[in-house]
Design a protein around this motif. Structure first.
Motif, PDB file in Angstrom:
ATOM      1  N   THR A  46      53.040  17.710  32.699  1.00 12.67           N
ATOM      2  CA  THR A  46      51.995  17.582  31.677  1.00 12.67           C
ATOM      3  C   THR A  46      51.270  18.904  31.477  1.00 12.67           C
ATOM      4  O   THR A  46      50.957  19.293  30.347  1.00 12.67           O
ATOM      5  CB  THR A  46      50.999  16.464  32.067  1.00 12.67           C
ATOM      6  OG1 THR A  46      51.723  15.230  32.169  1.00 12.67           O
ATOM      7  CG2 THR A  46      49.902  16.316  31.028  1.00 12.67           C
ATOM      8  N   GLU A  86      49.836  12.457  27.270  1.00 11.58           N
ATOM      9  CA  GLU A  86      49.046  11.460  28.017  1.00 11.58           C
ATOM     10  C   GLU A  86      47.753  11.095  27.306  1.00 11.58           C
ATOM     11  O   GLU A  86      46.999  11.954  26.881  1.00 11.58           O
ATOM     12  CB  GLU A  86      48.678  12.050  29.384  1.00 11.58           C
ATOM     13  CG  GLU A  86      49.706  11.765  30.443  1.00 11.58           C
ATOM     14  CD  GLU A  86      49.402  12.512  31.731  1.00 11.58           C
ATOM     15  OE1 GLU A  86      48.303  13.094  31.866  1.00 11.58           O
ATOM     16  OE2 GLU A  86      50.292  12.521  32.605  1.00 11.58           O
ATOM     17  N   ASP A 163      55.560  13.313  26.243  1.00  8.75           N
ATOM     18  CA  ASP A 163      55.222  13.304  27.666  1.00  8.75           C
ATOM     19  C   ASP A 163      55.289  11.865  28.180  1.00  8.75           C
ATOM     20  O   ASP A 163      54.441  11.042  27.832  1.00  8.75           O
ATOM     21  CB  ASP A 163      53.822  13.898  27.878  1.00  8.75           C
ATOM     22  CG  ASP A 163      53.540  14.174  29.354  1.00  8.75           C
ATOM     23  OD1 ASP A 163      54.484  14.103  30.172  1.00  8.75           O
ATOM     24  OD2 ASP A 163      52.376  14.458  29.689  1.00  8.75           O
TER      25      ASP A 163
HETATM   26 MG   LIG Z   1      52.197  14.019  33.593  1.00  7.48          MG
END
Ligand SMILES: [Mg+2]
Ligand SMILES: Nc1ncnc2c1ncn2[C@@H]1O[C@H](COP(=O)(O)OP(=O)(O)OP(=O)(O)O)[C@@H](O)[C@H]1O
Length: 312
Positions: A46, A86, A163
């Motif tokens: 991320t 996210e 992601d």
């Molecule tokens: Mg992540």
């Protein structure tokens, strides 16, 4: 597939206080690929993706997205990139459909006239039509994830950066996301997709990079990654010790005596027929013999370390 890069980083680094979350990575994502960005929890996926999208500033290193330096070309590049990162920020008291309309309206390049239709198509593509008019705060994790995906699909894109798109989805939803990625790739979109679960995306990827504690420990086409590890041979026999001796003589490495036989790593230039012949010649009682192409799963486990510990 071209040799152009959809994403390229050189010695990209992100340090939080003293922690090297991303520790100097050289990513090369070919145009037209479906690129799996793999690694266990906390390995830096991320953090990398946020830097690619200009959401976070690299400590050092360079990034090119669609052949343009980032973040310098952010304004030109971002409209050509669809992203799911996210926790996308939805307005909780609006419906999924209304959220998408808002996001689309916020995009200066989007055409208002086609908005309703594009929103409808995106909702349909991610299987969210039945819940489109429910308020976003009442969405399950999987529904939120689908809404985030729909947002990334509102306009045609050259590159999609996703992601953990299967996070929170049930097996059916995971399968749908795989099919979606496939159909996007068929349309010529490059898809960069992260996951901590190899099995979830292995089937759709053409390329992958494996992250471990902020570093890339393997990268390339799936075929290259598979052959890097090599195949194993397994002999079912009541004479495992003698089988191992024969295997070793032939140059087989990493040999093991197992409950019902023996196994080892097959050198690339050793045909399996020669193994069979040598075993028979040495009077080893062979009940079965198999050569397995090594699974990417094994490689993944080997490279990232087993177990459930997250990288601190
Ligand atoms: Mg992540
Ligand atoms: N804003 C931040 N401040 C401090 N440390 C951070 C920050 N963001 C991430 N980290 C740390 O950087 C490391 C990498 O985190 P990152 O979120 O990139 O991992 P990930 O590969 O995406 O993991 P996951 O599979 O759990 O999503 C972790 O150790 C994390 O604690």
């Amino acid at each position: 597939m071209s040799t152009d890069a959809a994403i390229r980083t050189v010695d990209l680094r992100k340090t939080f206080r003293r922690q090297h979350a991303v520790d100097g990575i050289d990513l090369f994502v070919p145009r037209g690929s479906v690129f799996g960005f793999l690694g266990p929890n906390g390995s830096g996926k991320t953090t990398t993706i946020r830097m690619l999208l200009g959401l976070s500033k690299p400590t050092s290193g360079t990034i090119e997205v669609l052949e343009s330096p980032m973040p310098a070309s952010l304004a030109d590049v971002l409209p050509r990139v669809g992203a799911l990162v996210e926790g996308p920020a939805f307005t909780p008291f609006l419906s999924g459909r209304a959220n998408l309309r808002r996001f689309d309206a916020a995009d200066v390049r989007s055409v208002a006239k086609t908005r309703d239709e594009r929103v409808q198509v995106a909702l349909e593509r991610v299987g969210l039509l039945h819940a489109a008019d429910k308020k976003a705060h009442a969405y399950s994790l999987g529904m939120k994830q689908r809404l985030g995906l729909a947002n990334a699909l509102l306009a045609p894109r050259e590159l999609l950066i996703l992601d953990e798109p299967t996070n929170g989805l049930d097996p059916q939803g995971t399968r749908e996301v795989r099919n979606l990625i496939r159909s996007l790739a068929d349309d010529g979109t490059t898809v960069f997709v992260s996951s901590h679960l190899l099995a979830e995306i292995e089937q759709v990827c053409t390329h992958a990079a494996v992250m471990r504690q902020g570093s890339i420990v393997a990268q390339g086409s799936l075929d290259d990654l598979r052959s890097a590890r090599g195949a194993r041979v397994t002999v079912a026999t009541p004479d495992p010790d003698r089988a191992v001796a024969v295997l070793q003589r032939l140059g087989v490495t990493d040999t093991h005596v197992e409950a019902a036989g023996a196994s080892g790593a097959l050198p690339p230039d050793l045909p399996i027929e020669r193994v069979t012949a040598a075993l028979v010649e040495a009077d080893v009682r062979v009940r079965g013999l198999s050569a397995s192409g090594s699974s990417l799963e094994d490689l993944f486990v080997e490279l990232t370390g087993e177990g459930f510990d997250v990288a601190g």
